[in-house]
Design a protein around this motif. Structure first.
Motif, PDB file in Angstrom:
ATOM      1  N   VAL A 159       0.860  -1.181   0.000  1.00 55.82           N
ATOM      2  CA  VAL A 159       0.000   0.000   0.000  1.00 55.82           C
ATOM      3  C   VAL A 159       0.897   1.233   0.000  1.00 55.82           C
ATOM      4  N   ILE A 160       0.732   2.056  -1.031  1.00 56.67           N
ATOM      5  CA  ILE A 160       1.538   3.262  -1.198  1.00 56.67           C
ATOM      6  C   ILE A 160       0.648   4.489  -1.014  1.00 56.67           C
ATOM      7  N   GLY A 161       1.215   5.670  -1.039  1.00 56.11           N
ATOM      8  CA  GLY A 161       0.342   6.825  -0.939  1.00 56.11           C
ATOM      9  C   GLY A 161       1.053   8.112  -0.625  1.00 56.11           C
ATOM     10  N   GLY A 162       0.238   9.151  -0.553  1.00 59.65           N
ATOM     11  CA  GLY A 162       0.703  10.499  -0.286  1.00 59.65           C
ATOM     12  C   GLY A 162      -0.324  11.489  -0.790  1.00 59.65           C
ATOM     13  N   GLY A 163       0.089  12.734  -0.932  1.00 61.89           N
ATOM     14  CA  GLY A 163      -0.811  13.739  -1.457  1.00 61.89           C
ATOM     15  C   GLY A 163      -1.068  13.546  -2.933  1.00 61.89           C
ATOM     16  N   SER A 164      -2.185  14.082  -3.411  1.00 65.00           N
ATOM     17  CA  SER A 164      -2.492  14.051  -4.832  1.00 65.00           C
ATOM     18  C   SER A 164      -1.738  15.176  -5.544  1.00 65.00           C
ATOM     19  N   GLY A 165      -1.756  15.112  -6.869  1.00 69.31           N
ATOM     20  CA  GLY A 165      -1.062  16.109  -7.674  1.00 69.31           C
ATOM     21  C   GLY A 165       0.219  15.601  -8.287  1.00 69.31           C
ATOM     22  N   HIS A 166       0.472  14.274  -8.186  1.00 72.71           N
ATOM     23  CA  HIS A 166       1.744  13.706  -8.642  1.00 72.71           C
ATOM     24  C   HIS A 166       1.567  12.602  -9.691  1.00 72.71           C
ATOM     25  N   GLY A 215      -0.122  -9.854   5.465  1.00 69.27           N
ATOM     26  CA  GLY A 215       0.590  -8.674   5.926  1.00 69.27           C
ATOM     27  C   GLY A 215       0.592  -7.562   4.892  1.00 69.27           C
ATOM     28  N   VAL A 216       0.899  -6.351   5.363  1.00 69.90           N
ATOM     29  CA  VAL A 216       0.863  -5.157   4.525  1.00 69.90           C
ATOM     30  C   VAL A 216       2.162  -4.374   4.703  1.00 69.90           C
ATOM     31  N   LEU A 217       2.760  -3.983   3.573  1.00 67.41           N
ATOM     32  CA  LEU A 217       3.885  -3.049   3.606  1.00 67.41           C
ATOM     33  C   LEU A 217       3.382  -1.688   3.174  1.00 67.41           C
ATOM     34  N   LEU A 218       3.569  -0.677   4.035  1.00 61.55           N
ATOM     35  CA  LEU A 218       3.272   0.705   3.698  1.00 61.55           C
ATOM     36  C   LEU A 218       4.543   1.366   3.178  1.00 61.55           C
ATOM     37  N   VAL A 230       1.900  -5.161   9.936  1.00 61.25           N
ATOM     38  CA  VAL A 230       2.107  -4.008   9.061  1.00 61.25           C
ATOM     39  C   VAL A 230       3.520  -3.475   9.274  1.00 61.25           C
ATOM     40  N   ARG A 231       4.231  -3.240   8.174  1.00 58.37           N
ATOM     41  CA  ARG A 231       5.573  -2.663   8.217  1.00 58.37           C
ATOM     42  C   ARG A 231       5.587  -1.385   7.368  1.00 58.37           C
ATOM     43  N   THR A 232       6.651  -0.608   7.503  1.00 57.80           N
ATOM     44  CA  THR A 232       6.785   0.632   6.741  1.00 57.80           C
ATOM     45  C   THR A 232       8.194   0.775   6.196  1.00 57.80           C
ATOM     46  N   VAL A 233       8.294   1.210   4.936  1.00 58.61           N
ATOM     47  CA  VAL A 233       9.565   1.629   4.348  1.00 58.61           C
ATOM     48  C   VAL A 233       9.333   2.997   3.709  1.00 58.61           C
ATOM     49  N   THR A 234       9.960   4.031   4.274  1.00 60.94           N
ATOM     50  CA  THR A 234       9.850   5.357   3.682  1.00 60.94           C
ATOM     51  C   THR A 234      10.936   5.543   2.624  1.00 60.94           C
ATOM     52  N   VAL A 235      10.618   6.342   1.616  1.00 57.17           N
ATOM     53  CA  VAL A 235      11.540   6.576   0.508  1.00 57.17           C
ATOM     54  C   VAL A 235      12.326   7.847   0.791  1.00 57.17           C
ATOM     55  N   THR A 236      13.657   7.776   0.668  1.00 61.80           N
ATOM     56  CA  THR A 236      14.547   8.886   1.035  1.00 61.80           C
ATOM     57  C   THR A 236      15.612   9.076  -0.044  1.00 61.80           C
ATOM     58  N   ASP A 237      15.193   9.356  -1.267  1.00 63.32           N
ATOM     59  CA  ASP A 237      16.122   9.352  -2.390  1.00 63.32           C
ATOM     60  C   ASP A 237      16.718  10.701  -2.755  1.00 63.32           C
ATOM     61  N   ASP A 238      16.165  11.816  -2.262  1.00 59.50           N
ATOM     62  CA  ASP A 238      16.556  13.150  -2.719  1.00 59.50           C
ATOM     63  C   ASP A 238      17.870  13.589  -2.079  1.00 59.50           C
ATOM     64  N   VAL A 282       9.665  -8.932   1.483  1.00 60.98           N
ATOM     65  CA  VAL A 282       9.241  -7.721   0.780  1.00 60.98           C
ATOM     66  C   VAL A 282       9.847  -6.491   1.448  1.00 60.98           C
ATOM     67  N   GLU A 283       9.792  -6.463   2.775  1.00 66.72           N
ATOM     68  CA  GLU A 283      10.382  -5.344   3.510  1.00 66.72           C
ATOM     69  C   GLU A 283      11.880  -5.248   3.238  1.00 66.72           C
TER      70      GLU A 283
END
Length: 579
Positions: free
Chosen positions: A48-55, A97-100, A126-134, A172-173
């Motif tokens: 499950v991915i997500g964030g604000g719209s407009g992208h 299970g769910v990866l956010l 439920v686990r989480t992996v945030t993206v930190t590429d910038d 997956v994580e």
């Protein structure tokens, strides 16, 4: 600029409805976003991915076989609420299970973490992996502080392929974490984006200049240079990204996936000219290019700009990156057969209105009156709050506060009509504010209203001491939730002096109207004083030095609200009705 819309406040809801209808082969709408329209024969881990719209195509356009199982879609450039995350995650869950996964922005972290905690408490893994590429948003050694931009596609694609192959949640994580660690991005812009209904872009770049290191929410760049040629831009991208190669990677002989991403109004033909230079420079360094992507992968409305992402491969990541995928916004190869399955939405427990005393209902009436006045105050100052936020943020604080305050007021009115007491009215307002506003401010105001309401209860009319204790509880909850402290240039810089002043005066036995007015004045002085501070948290952190000279918009809006409530309390006292 955005030209085609009906009412700006309805834009996202209508966009999601239209997208789901147009992309019904892949997705179906659920509260909070979309989930897949079909499933494979055997259950898998759900991404499950997500964030604000407009992208677009992030995030809804990346739902489908080989990619995500669901996307949480918040308001424009604003993180979705915890309730929206829970809704999509519960619906997408197949029992394994769910990866956010999402970009590393303060509001997204607050809301997704809250949802994860609640889902875990309900028994889901439920686990989480945030993206930190910038690479421009934090230096080497502080990669965990970096924000996520177009590199989120690499993490989503690899994790989605791992789900499809039958990896368990640990696996997956693991590959999602490794993909993020081996992904680096850099973005540039020649002009800012303009949101529906706005008459100016979120930021401007001087003629003949290019911003370097921008975010994808309208945040201005961190550096500024003369506009280069296409070849010079390719060289700038490659040079900076090769100076930040992930640990353990030797570029000589390495295999890499380049993603050249258009941010909204740079045309494909221009991107191909830039990619020509990028490809030549990479191969000239002895690097093997694998399955490059050129096009719109993570946009920012009509922003004139582009970004380059490099994913440094190993054997496992290469297999997963090149695996088939089929979604509205990203397709590769031939996926396995999918069976159409109608989503079964596991709704949150319905909002309830329990018993309350007449005294508490009288207090609730005052609260609704205050929320109505707050919404009017925010309307009057929305443009100003947006301008303050543009200096070092994304310029949407005023819009977000408008959405949240209006939704909170309406939900509170509806609860009062059902004879709700003070706590219940505030809880309903909090949930609606969070859902509609999203973002960091939505999460914080929901926390404030819930903590304050819990201290008031539904059984009695609170006195000055009760209200002071409620404000203290709200302050403590926000500090624990957001991890901010005085001096970080956040709303906390206005909340703490307000709470301290109110507590001191209540302790001295002062009546509420005078105590609240004095506390509001202290909050206003503190909010104004944040102009001298450097931002160290949130989106403004990346542009901390630019924020000097401008007060924090969250602190300013908090002080405005406190002052508005002071007027309501004073008018009630004049009418001898009390709080």
């Amino acid at each position: 600029m955005t030209r085609l819309f009906n009412q700006p406040e309805d834009f996202v809801d209508e966009m999601i409805e239209g997208f789901a209808a147009a992309a019904s082969r892949w997705v179906q709408p659920v509260p909070g976003g979309v989930v897949r329209a079909g499933r494979a024969a055997e259950p898998t881990v759900s991404l499950v991915i997500g964030g604000g719209s407009g992208h677009y195509p992030a995030f809804g356009g990346l739902v489908g076989p080989g990619l995500a199982h669901g996307a949480v879609m918040g308001n424009l450039f604003a993180s979705p609420s915890a309730r929206q995350v829970r809704s999509v995650a519960r619906t997408a869950d197949q029992g394994r299970g769910v990866l956010l996964s999402y970009g590393n922005y303060a509001g997204d972290v607050l809301h997704f973490d809250e949802a994860q905690a609640e889902l875990r408490e309900a028994g889901m893994d439920v686990r989480t992996v945030t993206v930190t590429d910038d690479i421009f948003s934090a230096p080497k050694g502080e990669e965990h502080k970096r924000r996520g931009i177009a590199g989120d596609l690499t993490v989503f694609k690899v994790a989605g392929a791992a789900c499809e192959e039958g990896y368990d949640l640990d696996g997956v994580e693991r590959v999602a974490i490794r993909t993020n660690a081996r992904t680096r991005s850099l973005g540039v812009a020649f002009g800012g984006c303009t949101l529906p209904g706005a008459d100016a872009p979120l930021f401007e770049v001087p003629a003949g200049r290019m911003a370097v290191g921008l975010g994808i929410h309208g945040e201005p760049g961190i550096d500024e240079v003369d506009i280069p040629t296409a070849a010079e831009l390719g060289e700038l991208f490659v040079r900076h990204l090769l100076e930040d190669v992930p640990e353990g990677v030797d570029p000589e002989g390495a295999r890499v996936v380049p993603l050249l991403n258009g941010l909204g109004s740079v045309k494909y033909e221009e991107l191909f000219v830039v990619y020509r230079s990028i490809h030549t420079l990479l191969t000239g360094r002895g690097i093997t290019v694998v399955d490059p992507e050129v096009g719109e992968l993570c946009t920012s409305f009509d922003m004139a700009g582009c970004s380059l992402t490099l994913l440094w491969l190993d054997d496992e990541l290469e297999r997963l990156w090149t695996a088939p995928a089929d979604s509205p916004g990203f397709r590769r190869g031939q996926v396995g057969e999918q069976q159409r399955v109608d989503a079964v939405v596991a709704d949150d427990a319905a909002e309830t209105v329990g018993a309350s005393s007449p005294a508490s209902r009288a207090c609730a009436t005052t609260i609704v009156e205050a929320l109505d006045a707050i919404a009017r105050t925010i309307d009057e100052h929305a443009d100003e709050l947006g301008r303050l936020d543009q200096v070092a943020g994304d310029g949407d604080h005023g819009i977000g506060m408008q959405r949240g305050s209006h939704a909170g007021r309406d939900a509170a009115r509806a609860a009062l009509e059902q004879d709700a007491g003070a706590e219940t009215v505030l809880r309903h307002a909090a949930n609606a504010w969070s859902d509609r506003a999203g973002g960091t401010s939505g999460a914080i105001w929901a926390t404030i209203l819930k903590a304050f309401g819990a201290a008031l209860g539904d059984d009695a009319r609170p006195g000055t001491g009760d209200i002071s204790r409620g404000v203290t509880a709200a302050k403590d909850a926000v500090m624990q939730f957001g991890k901010a402290k005085v001096g970080d240039k956040t709303m906390i810089d206005a909340i703490v002096p307000f709470s301290d002043e109110l507590s001191a005066r209540a302790g001295d036995g002062e009546e509420l109207a005078g105590a609240w007015a004095a506390a509001a004045a202290a909050s206003t002085r503190a909010a104004t004083a944040t102009a001298s501070l450097t931002a160290t948290l949130g989106r403004a952190r990346t542009h901390g030095e630019k924020s000097v000279g401008t007060p924090d918009p969250g602190a300013v809006s908090f002080a405005l609200i406190c002052t508005t409530v002071a007027d309501i309390i004073a008018s009630r006292q004049d009418d001898q009705e009390g709080p």
